[in-house]
Write an enzyme that holds these catalytic residues in place. Structure first.
Site, PDB file in Angstrom:
ATOM      1  N   ASN A   9      26.285  37.140   4.390  1.00  0.00           N
ATOM      2  CA  ASN A   9      27.577  37.570   4.915  1.00  0.00           C
ATOM      3  C   ASN A   9      27.852  36.742   6.171  1.00  0.00           C
ATOM      4  O   ASN A   9      27.263  36.989   7.220  1.00  0.00           O
ATOM      5  CB  ASN A   9      27.497  39.069   5.244  1.00  0.00           C
ATOM      6  CG  ASN A   9      28.732  39.571   5.953  1.00  0.00           C
ATOM      7  OD1 ASN A   9      29.749  38.869   6.030  1.00  0.00           O
ATOM      8  ND2 ASN A   9      28.662  40.784   6.467  1.00  0.00           N
ATOM      9  N   TRP A  10      28.724  35.761   6.015  1.00  0.00           N
ATOM     10  CA  TRP A  10      28.978  34.851   7.138  1.00  0.00           C
ATOM     11  C   TRP A  10      29.873  35.492   8.204  1.00  0.00           C
ATOM     12  O   TRP A  10      30.045  34.934   9.279  1.00  0.00           O
ATOM     13  CB  TRP A  10      29.613  33.538   6.631  1.00  0.00           C
ATOM     14  CG  TRP A  10      28.696  32.709   5.765  1.00  0.00           C
ATOM     15  CD1 TRP A  10      27.419  33.020   5.378  1.00  0.00           C
ATOM     16  CD2 TRP A  10      28.972  31.423   5.191  1.00  0.00           C
ATOM     17  NE1 TRP A  10      26.898  32.016   4.596  1.00  0.00           N
ATOM     18  CE2 TRP A  10      27.832  31.020   4.463  1.00  0.00           C
ATOM     19  CE3 TRP A  10      30.086  30.567   5.218  1.00  0.00           C
ATOM     20  CZ2 TRP A  10      27.768  29.810   3.776  1.00  0.00           C
ATOM     21  CZ3 TRP A  10      30.030  29.360   4.528  1.00  0.00           C
ATOM     22  CH2 TRP A  10      28.881  28.986   3.816  1.00  0.00           C
ATOM     23  N   LYS A  11      30.450  36.631   7.902  1.00  0.00           N
ATOM     24  CA  LYS A  11      31.349  37.330   8.837  1.00  0.00           C
ATOM     25  C   LYS A  11      32.436  36.362   9.342  1.00  0.00           C
ATOM     26  O   LYS A  11      32.825  35.461   8.619  1.00  0.00           O
ATOM     27  CB  LYS A  11      30.541  37.952   9.989  1.00  0.00           C
ATOM     28  CG  LYS A  11      29.395  38.819   9.465  1.00  0.00           C
ATOM     29  CD  LYS A  11      28.767  39.675  10.528  1.00  0.00           C
ATOM     30  CE  LYS A  11      27.653  40.496   9.896  1.00  0.00           C
ATOM     31  NZ  LYS A  11      27.051  41.418  10.847  1.00  0.00           N
ATOM     32  N   HIS A  96      31.948  47.468   4.853  1.00  0.00           N
ATOM     33  CA  HIS A  96      30.997  47.020   5.873  1.00  0.00           C
ATOM     34  C   HIS A  96      31.213  47.831   7.151  1.00  0.00           C
ATOM     35  O   HIS A  96      32.347  48.175   7.485  1.00  0.00           O
ATOM     36  CB  HIS A  96      31.183  45.524   6.138  1.00  0.00           C
ATOM     37  CG  HIS A  96      30.078  44.964   6.986  1.00  0.00           C
ATOM     38  ND1 HIS A  96      30.065  45.110   8.349  1.00  0.00           N
ATOM     39  CD2 HIS A  96      28.939  44.326   6.658  1.00  0.00           C
ATOM     40  CE1 HIS A  96      28.952  44.565   8.823  1.00  0.00           C
ATOM     41  NE2 HIS A  96      28.253  44.073   7.812  1.00  0.00           N
ATOM     42  N   GLU A  98      31.320  47.017  10.138  1.00  0.00           N
ATOM     43  CA  GLU A  98      32.266  46.435  11.106  1.00  0.00           C
ATOM     44  C   GLU A  98      33.701  46.764  10.701  1.00  0.00           C
ATOM     45  O   GLU A  98      34.573  46.950  11.553  1.00  0.00           O
ATOM     46  CB  GLU A  98      32.023  44.919  11.217  1.00  0.00           C
ATOM     47  CG  GLU A  98      30.762  44.640  12.023  1.00  0.00           C
ATOM     48  CD  GLU A  98      29.984  43.409  11.603  1.00  0.00           C
ATOM     49  OE1 GLU A  98      30.534  42.543  10.911  1.00  0.00           O
ATOM     50  OE2 GLU A  98      28.787  43.329  11.971  1.00  0.00           O
ATOM     51  N   GLU A 168      22.994  49.626   4.983  1.00  0.00           N
ATOM     52  CA  GLU A 168      22.983  48.891   6.246  1.00  0.00           C
ATOM     53  C   GLU A 168      23.056  49.876   7.408  1.00  0.00           C
ATOM     54  O   GLU A 168      24.157  50.275   7.816  1.00  0.00           O
ATOM     55  CB  GLU A 168      24.176  47.937   6.312  1.00  0.00           C
ATOM     56  CG  GLU A 168      24.154  46.866   5.236  1.00  0.00           C
ATOM     57  CD  GLU A 168      24.847  45.594   5.712  1.00  0.00           C
ATOM     58  OE1 GLU A 168      24.241  44.529   5.594  1.00  0.00           O
ATOM     59  OE2 GLU A 168      25.982  45.685   6.217  1.00  0.00           O
ATOM     60  N   GLY A 174      22.928  43.162  13.452  1.00  0.00           N
ATOM     61  CA  GLY A 174      23.155  42.211  14.534  1.00  0.00           C
ATOM     62  C   GLY A 174      22.437  42.575  15.823  1.00  0.00           C
ATOM     63  O   GLY A 174      22.696  41.985  16.867  1.00  0.00           O
ATOM     64  N   SER A 214      19.669  42.834  10.332  1.00  0.00           N
ATOM     65  CA  SER A 214      18.682  41.953  10.979  1.00  0.00           C
ATOM     66  C   SER A 214      17.550  41.512  10.043  1.00  0.00           C
ATOM     67  O   SER A 214      16.388  41.440  10.448  1.00  0.00           O
ATOM     68  CB  SER A 214      18.106  42.624  12.235  1.00  0.00           C
ATOM     69  OG  SER A 214      19.143  42.895  13.158  1.00  0.00           O
ATOM     70  N   GLY A 235      23.203  38.811   7.525  1.00  0.00           N
ATOM     71  CA  GLY A 235      24.288  38.354   8.386  1.00  0.00           C
ATOM     72  C   GLY A 235      23.872  37.115   9.161  1.00  0.00           C
ATOM     73  O   GLY A 235      23.908  35.993   8.666  1.00  0.00           O
ATOM     74  N   GLY A 236      23.417  37.338  10.396  1.00  0.00           N
ATOM     75  CA  GLY A 236      23.078  36.231  11.303  1.00  0.00           C
ATOM     76  C   GLY A 236      22.213  35.150  10.671  1.00  0.00           C
ATOM     77  O   GLY A 236      22.506  33.950  10.814  1.00  0.00           O
TER      78      GLY A 236
HETATM   79  P1  PGA Z   1      22.750  40.992  10.449  1.00  0.00           P
HETATM   80  O1  PGA Z   1      24.032  41.496   9.641  1.00  0.00           O
HETATM   81  O2  PGA Z   1      21.788  40.429   9.416  1.00  0.00           O
HETATM   82  O3  PGA Z   1      23.250  39.967  11.397  1.00  0.00           O
HETATM   83  O4  PGA Z   1      22.166  42.191  11.126  1.00  0.00           O
HETATM   84  C1  PGA Z   1      23.917  42.120   8.401  1.00  0.00           C
HETATM   85  C2  PGA Z   1      25.281  42.565   7.916  1.00  0.00           C
HETATM   86  O5  PGA Z   1      26.083  43.005   8.747  1.00  0.00           O
HETATM   87  O6  PGA Z   1      25.588  42.486   6.714  1.00  0.00           O
END
Ligand code: PGA
Length: 257
Positions: A9-11, A96, A98, A168, A174, A214, A235-236
């Site tokens: 997930n590149w956000k 998600h 966010e 999640e 994050g 994470s 994500g990251g």
């Molecule tokens: P993260 O994000 O790996 O940076 O914690 C995961 C996500 O939000 O899908």
């Protein structure tokens, strides 16, 4: 049997150059479908097409990070499911945290988006998870129950072959904090049992449940080894080839199927 699945997930990250560079580098490392493992990346909307070009012929599927439930029309700023399919997407992330917490999406909206995706041929990665306070108050299962009840309301079990769930925990996204393998397994088992009780044993057995929050090479193995963890939503660590690829390799080495 469930095929392990690692999705990036590149956000709201990358620009054209870094998006295409990352896609090309990953495509070079994953030139064909890996046995037992599925890989996808979900770039921002403006880069779906150029990333799709770089992924062509590779073993990596394309996903979007959001979709609107209406058919194309007067909905300024939104993107319809059929546009995503047309752009080459196989997946769409929905619900998600966010989007729930920053953009204010609720389960009723997520439910409409989920129906639109599943009914129009797009697979969905439906995210659920509790906040830190909810976990501290021991409300994790109650939260998962209400998120699943709301977002899956009225959705036919026949569409579940296009559904992936991602657990999640919000406190792990994050933040560098990760659920322990036991915490992840217990939440995943709860989710699978929930699906079993509302649908049936076969649907629950076939459903892939990813862990997200994470995930890195260092913690990936212990998480993916859990019996009900069928992959990772990353994500990251999905923004760097040298961090994402080892997670894919871990999944490849496990090949639960
Ligand atoms: P993260 O994000 O790996 O940076 O914690 C995961 C996500 O939000 O899908």
């Amino acid at each position: 049997m469930r095929r392990l699945f690692v999705a990036g997930n590149w956000k709201m990250n990358t620009v054209l150059r870094s998006a295409t560079g990352l896609a090309a580098a990953l495509a070079a490392e994953i030139p064909a479908e890996l046995p037992g493992v599925e890989v996808a990346v979900c770039p921002p909307f403006p880069y779906l097409l150029p990333v799709a070009e770089k992924l062509a012929g590779s073993g990596i599927a394309l996903g979007a990070q959001n979709a609107y439930f209406e058919k194309p029309g007067a909905f300024t700023g939104e993107v319809a499911v059929e546009m995503l399919v047309d752009a080459g997407c196989r997946y769409c992330i929905l619900g998600h945290s966010e989007r729930r917490h920053i953009l204010g999406e609720d389960d009723a909206l997520i439910n409409r988006k989920l129906r639109a995706c599943l009914e129009q041929g797009l697979s969905a990665i439906l995210c659920v998870g509790e906040t830190l306070n909810e976990r501290k108050e021991e409300r994790t299962e109650a939260v998962l129950d209400s998120q699943l009840s709301g977002s899956l309301a009225g959705i036919d079990g026949a569409l579940f072959d296009r559904l992936v769930i991602a657990y999640e925990p919000v406190w792990a996204i994050g933040t560098g904090l990760t659920a322990t393998p036991d915490q992840a397994q217990s939440a995943h088992q709860y989710l699978r049992n929930w699906i079993h009780s509302r649908y049936d044993a076969q649907i629950a057995k076939d459903l892939r449940i990813l862990y997200g929050g994470s995930v890195k090479a260092e913690n990936g193995l212990a998480l993916l080894q859990q019996p009900d963890v069928d992959g990772a939503l990353v994500g990251g660590a999905s923004l760097k080839v040298e961090q994402f690829l080892p997670i894919v390799r871990i999944a490849e080495s496990l090949k639960k199927t």
